[in-house]
Design an enzyme around this catalytic site. Structure first.
Site, PDB file in Angstrom:
ATOM      1  N   ALA A 136       0.815  -1.104   0.034  1.00  0.00           N
ATOM      2  CA  ALA A 136      -0.144  -0.061   0.039  1.00  0.00           C
ATOM      3  C   ALA A 136       0.827   1.343   0.103  1.00  0.00           C
ATOM      4  O   ALA A 136       0.520   2.499  -0.076  1.00  0.00           O
ATOM      5  CB  ALA A 136      -0.819  -0.012   1.154  1.00  0.00           C
ATOM      6  N   ASP A 137       2.300   1.010   0.374  1.00  0.00           N
ATOM      7  CA  ASP A 137       2.999   2.194   0.395  1.00  0.00           C
ATOM      8  C   ASP A 137       2.859   3.256  -1.016  1.00  0.00           C
ATOM      9  O   ASP A 137       3.184   2.608  -1.967  1.00  0.00           O
ATOM     10  CB  ASP A 137       4.557   1.740   0.540  1.00  0.00           C
ATOM     11  N   ILE A 138       2.747   4.515  -0.807  1.00  0.00           N
ATOM     12  CA  ILE A 138       2.773   5.390  -1.965  1.00  0.00           C
ATOM     13  C   ILE A 138       3.738   5.532  -2.548  1.00  0.00           C
ATOM     14  O   ILE A 138       3.923   5.500  -3.975  1.00  0.00           O
ATOM     15  CB  ILE A 138       2.209   6.683  -1.360  1.00  0.00           C
TER      16      ILE A 138
END
Length: 307
Positions: A252-254
């Site tokens: 999910a890390d941007i």
DNA sequence: CACCAGGCAAACC
DNA sequence: GGTTTGCATGGT
């Protein structure tokens, strides 16, 4: 005490040191200008030690010269050596990672560009998790500023050989702060609560971070997730930057999603699920591929616009 | 001025 | 269950 370590090649010490300066401030550690030397006060088996590591040799025949001076107790050379091996991921053999992906359409060039870059983990799990919490959702430079302010508020200084080193705040000194202390340093109210409450859980004996070392990735997730302020991303980053676990995917890390968009030349930013599917065959090296993709952002910071 | 940053919890359906 | 909103601030 002095000793040498021969990391498993390829091992690029200078790439590892340079990375520390790209993503923000180096805080409590000192680097030489040519990135061949690392110095920090490191806690080894509850004893504060001055640690200096120099590189000799090459990427393919690496050699580290280490100096360790215990400051407030005694430790064995074997323990000191083990700590440094763990910090610099010296015993990990990445050759199968490079071999396996050398012809990969998207990853081949990324992996070859950063060949020899190994994880340099934080020296302490409390320091790691606090820095990660500070880094939640804000840009890395602002996170660096906040970290520096916390160190000024609650850290210590120690002189070694005429040089002054800062020591990251302990759980004890952090637990003594008030929310208002951090609010005045432009921490959000909630982040102030996360940090101080976590420190107090440790000093109260409700949480033992060191006990996490012999637990599995999944057990650590279950153990930490109920704590306020610690979500999945924070734990994944702790497993990566605090513990050096090699197969973690913060899908999910941007930053990872932006990097995947760039490297795969996607028109839109992929979702968490997109990244998870794409990364299926990155196992058992999902941490390292994530790490190199993050690193690719520092070298080509602009997101390519295909519209 | 708008929008994004290497998220998270609380408050909503 | 899943989805939306506020958070503090700096950079672009």
């Amino acid at each position: 005490m002095n000793f040498t370590i021969s990391p498993k090649p390829p091992f690029d010490f200078q790439k590892m040191m340079k990375r520390l300066t790209v993503t923000g401030k180096t805080h409590v550690l000192k680097l030489s200008y040519d990135f061949t030397q690392y110095e920090k006060i490191v806690r080894i088996e509850h004893v504060f030690c001055y640690v200096k590591v120099n590189t000799n040799g090459s990427v393919e025949k690496p050699l580290l010269s280490c100096e360790v001076i215990p400051l407030d107790g005694e430790i064995s050379e074997a323990k000191a050596k083990m700590k440094i091996q763990q910090l610099f991921s010296t015993e990990l053999d990445l050759s199968s990672l490079y071999d396996h992906f050398s012809d990969h359409e998207q990853l081949g060039s990324v992996l070859s560009r950063f060949k020899g870059l190994k994880l340099l983990t934080e020296t302490d799990l409390f320091e790691a998790i606090i820095k990660i919490i500070i880094g939640q959702q804000v840009n890395l430079t602002f996170a660096g500023t906040l970290t520096e302010r916390l160190i000024k508020l609650a850290g210590k200084e120690v002189g070694v050989g005429g040089d002054v080193f800062q020591i990251f705040p302990s759980p004890e000194s952090t637990a003594k702060l008030t929310y208002e202390d951090l609010r005045q340093m432009q921490f959000s109210q909630r982040k102030a609560e996360y940090i101080i409450d976590l420190a107090r859980m440790i000093t109260d004996g409700q949480l033992d971070l060191e006990a996490l070392w012999n637990k599995s990735d999944e057990e650590i997730l279950q153990k930490l997730l109920p704590i306020r302020g610690i979500g999945k991303w924070t734990i994944e980053c702790l497993l990566i930057f605090g513990m050096g676990r090699p197969d973690i995917l913060p899908a999910a890390d941007i930053g990872l999603r932006n990097a995947v968009r760039n490297v795969w030349k996607l028109q839109e930013k992929p979702t968490e699920e997109d990244v998870r599917l794409l990364a299926e065959d990155w196992q058992p090296w999902r941490t390292y591929i994530t790490y190199y993709l993050w690193e690719s952002l520092n070298q080509t910071p602009e997101v390519v616009d295909h519209t």
